[in-house]
Design an enzyme around this catalytic site. Structure first.
Site, mmCIF file in Angstrom:
data_model
loop_
_atom_site.group_PDB
_atom_site.id
_atom_site.type_symbol
_atom_site.label_atom_id
_atom_site.label_comp_id
_atom_site.label_asym_id
_atom_site.label_seq_id
_atom_site.Cartn_x
_atom_site.Cartn_y
_atom_site.Cartn_z
ATOM 1 N N VAL A 1 6.569 70.234 94.195
ATOM 2 C CA VAL A 1 6.399 71.663 93.913
ATOM 3 C C VAL A 1 6.095 72.423 95.206
ATOM 4 C CG1 VAL A 1 5.053 73.384 92.657
ATOM 5 C CG2 VAL A 1 5.529 71.182 91.592
ATOM 6 N N LEU B 1 -2.360 75.150 90.122
ATOM 7 C CA LEU B 1 -1.383 74.501 89.249
ATOM 8 C C LEU B 1 -2.061 73.434 88.415
ATOM 9 C CD1 LEU B 1 0.470 75.515 91.812
ATOM 10 C CD2 LEU B 1 2.165 74.158 90.602
ATOM 11 N N ASN C 1 6.570 69.321 82.075
ATOM 12 C CA ASN C 1 7.065 68.252 82.965
ATOM 13 C C ASN C 1 8.093 68.834 83.916
ATOM 14 O OD1 ASN C 1 5.821 65.956 81.446
ATOM 15 N ND2 ASN C 1 7.104 66.824 79.837
ATOM 16 N N LEU C 2 7.924 68.514 85.202
ATOM 17 C CA LEU C 2 8.822 69.062 86.221
ATOM 18 C C LEU C 2 9.715 67.967 86.773
ATOM 19 C CD1 LEU C 2 6.111 71.102 88.151
ATOM 20 C CD2 LEU C 2 7.690 71.941 86.398
ATOM 21 N N SER D 1 -1.534 71.471 84.353
ATOM 22 C CA SER D 1 -0.524 70.618 83.742
ATOM 23 C C SER D 1 -0.598 70.776 82.225
ATOM 24 C CB SER D 1 -0.821 69.169 84.122
ATOM 25 O OG SER D 1 -0.162 68.307 83.237
ATOM 26 N N SER D 2 0.512 70.493 81.547
ATOM 27 C CA SER D 2 0.508 70.616 80.089
ATOM 28 C C SER D 2 -0.386 69.560 79.439
ATOM 29 C CB SER D 2 1.929 70.502 79.542
ATOM 30 O OG SER D 2 2.482 69.280 79.945
ATOM 31 N N CYS D 3 -0.806 68.534 80.207
ATOM 32 C CA CYS D 3 -1.649 67.495 79.579
ATOM 33 C C CYS D 3 -3.084 67.968 79.364
ATOM 34 C CB CYS D 3 -1.601 66.206 80.366
ATOM 35 S SG CYS D 3 -2.411 66.338 81.923
ATOM 36 N N LYS E 1 -7.976 68.765 85.556
ATOM 37 C CA LYS E 1 -7.173 69.995 85.549
ATOM 38 C C LYS E 1 -7.879 71.103 84.755
ATOM 39 C CE LYS E 1 -3.576 68.956 88.013
ATOM 40 N NZ LYS E 1 -3.380 69.637 89.297
ATOM 41 N N GLY F 1 -0.489 71.155 99.579
ATOM 42 C CA GLY F 1 0.432 70.201 98.946
ATOM 43 C C GLY F 1 1.877 70.524 99.246
ATOM 44 N N HIS G 1 7.312 59.770 87.235
ATOM 45 C CA HIS G 1 7.464 60.381 85.921
ATOM 46 C C HIS G 1 8.792 59.928 85.312
ATOM 47 C CE1 HIS G 1 4.475 63.474 87.477
ATOM 48 N NE2 HIS G 1 3.922 62.985 86.399
ATOM 49 N N TYR H 1 -7.113 62.758 84.278
ATOM 50 C CA TYR H 1 -6.342 63.785 84.997
ATOM 51 C C TYR H 1 -6.477 65.136 84.284
ATOM 52 C CZ TYR H 1 -1.867 65.847 86.686
ATOM 53 O OH TYR H 1 -0.881 66.650 87.213
#
Ligand SMILES: NC(=O)c1ccc[n+]([C@@H]2O[C@H](COP(=O)([O-])OP(=O)(O)OC[C@H]3O[C@@H](n4cnc5c(N)ncnc54)[C@H](OP(=O)(O)O)[C@@H]3O)[C@@H](O)[C@H]2O)c1
Length: 327
Positions: free
Chosen positions: A19, A109, A173-174, A111-113, A144, A14, A187, A140
């Site tokens: 990122v 990596l 969130n980035l 995610s906070s979700c 993850k 990626g 986003h 999603y």
């Protein structure tokens, strides 16, 4: 940095993403000399045969797994099958082939979700799998969670026999250079930058924003995230194991404080130089009411974010303007 070998072969999956590109920039800046990447067009991580061939040919020592199908609330809600299928397939392919070809260290990596919609705030790593997920990005999040559990399961089954060490990091969130500004798929920060910029250029008197503006979110500048990834990948196993458990091996990476969407919108409008009216469309979904992560474990291990939101947004808007000149 503990136990660091700057000549190890490092695959950044990626690398063209927000990122991944920050990771490649930072790895190079830190003196890592042997970084390999493959454009999506040359290596589709959904294609198992292609992934097998790539890993067998390259035999990397380490993998930073920053490839994923990523999107905002609209895309997650509209295309759940794509988000679940693609992320599960990429994870199964990359993590299993890493194991097969003797990759010793991998950083996944997430995610906070992954955390429940109504998790106690700030959210600790222990909140995983303790409640119902936010429905708009459930597909999603499930993918993850599967990625974390894949890393853990390979560690639990093969950690001792094959000396593998697969870790997971959960970014908040980035935002930053290289973000996705697609009007349907972005986003909140890139969406706000684009909307305010376009409203300024076209002299629009108002901008409408989805939701009530009241939800609170945490934002981390992407270079801080890349720093956190490299830090965690190179953290000694002894220190890492002080902060994790075999079946709770992920670590949060957040900025440490949150801000309401309305306050964020005001900050972005100010940086962009938009002076019109901002209207909130409360008919549109808000998502989780508040989301701030407890990143104290990573802080105790030695990583802290450095870029405050205002400075990060300024850098991001400058980069957005440059990308318009390049287009
Ligand atoms: N952005 C955020 O706010 C945020 C927050 C929390 C966690 N994360 C996580 O951080 C990681 C990186 O996110 P990001 O924001 O950098 O995403 P991004 O900018 O969308 O980058 C995703 C990368 O994955 C690649 N990719 C997607 N599908 C692929 C496939 N089938 N085969 C090969 N490559 C593929 C993309 O290549 P192409 O563009 O060429 O398709 C791109 O290089 C993801 O795991 C994401 O879940 C991001």
């Amino acid at each position: 940095m503990m136990s660091t070998n700057f000549n190890e072969k490092i695959y950044v999956a990626g690398h063209s993403g927000m990122v991944g590109s920050a990771l490649v920039r930072l790895l190079k800046a830190k003196g890592f000399t042997n970084i390999i990447t493959r454009p999506h067009a040359q290596l589709d991580l959904l294609n198992q045969a292609a992934v097998v061939k790539f890993f067998e040919a390259e035999m990397p020592d380490q993998v930073y797994f920053a490839a994923a199908k990523v999107g905002g609330i609209y895309a997650n809600n509209a295309y759940p099958a794509e988000f679940l299928y693609q992320n599960l397939m990429m994870e199964a392919n990359v993590i299993h082939q890493s194991f097969r070809t003797n990759v010793k260290k991998l950083l996944f990596l997430g995610s906070s979700c992954i955390y429940p919609r109504l998790a106690m705030q700030p959210i600790t790593e222990a909140a995983l799998l303790t409640g119902k997920l936010e429905s708009t990005n459930e597909a999603y999040a499930i993918a993850k969670i599967a990625g974390i559990k894949l890393c853990e399961s390979y560690n639990r089954q093969y950690g001792d026999t094959h000396q593998i060490d697969y870790r997971s990091i959960m970014p908040t969130n980035l935002y930053g250079p290289g973000d996705n500004y697609d009007p349907q798929n972005s986003h909140v920060i890139p969406a706000l930058i684009r909307r305010f910029h376009e409203a300024k250029i076209s002299n629009s008197s108002k901008v409408t924003i989805w939701g009530t503006g009241t939800p609170k979110r945490e934002f981390l500048y992407v270079d801080d995230m890349a720093e956190a990834c490299i830090f965690l990948m190179n953290l000694s196993k002894k220190i890492y194991e002080r902060h994790v458990e075999p079946m709770q091996s992920h670590l949060n990476a957040g900025y440490g404080s949150d801000i309401s969407i309305a306050e964020l919108a005001a900050m972005v409008a100010n940086i962009v130089g938009y002076h019109g009216e901002v209207i909130y469309d409360g008919e549109m979904p808000d998502g989780t009411p508040r989301k701030v992560m407890d990143s104290s474990k990573l802080h105790q291990a030695g990583w802290m974010a450095k870029v405050d939101l205002h400075s990060g947004l300024n850098l991001t808007y400058r980069n957005y303007l440059l990308s318009l000149c390049d287009a």
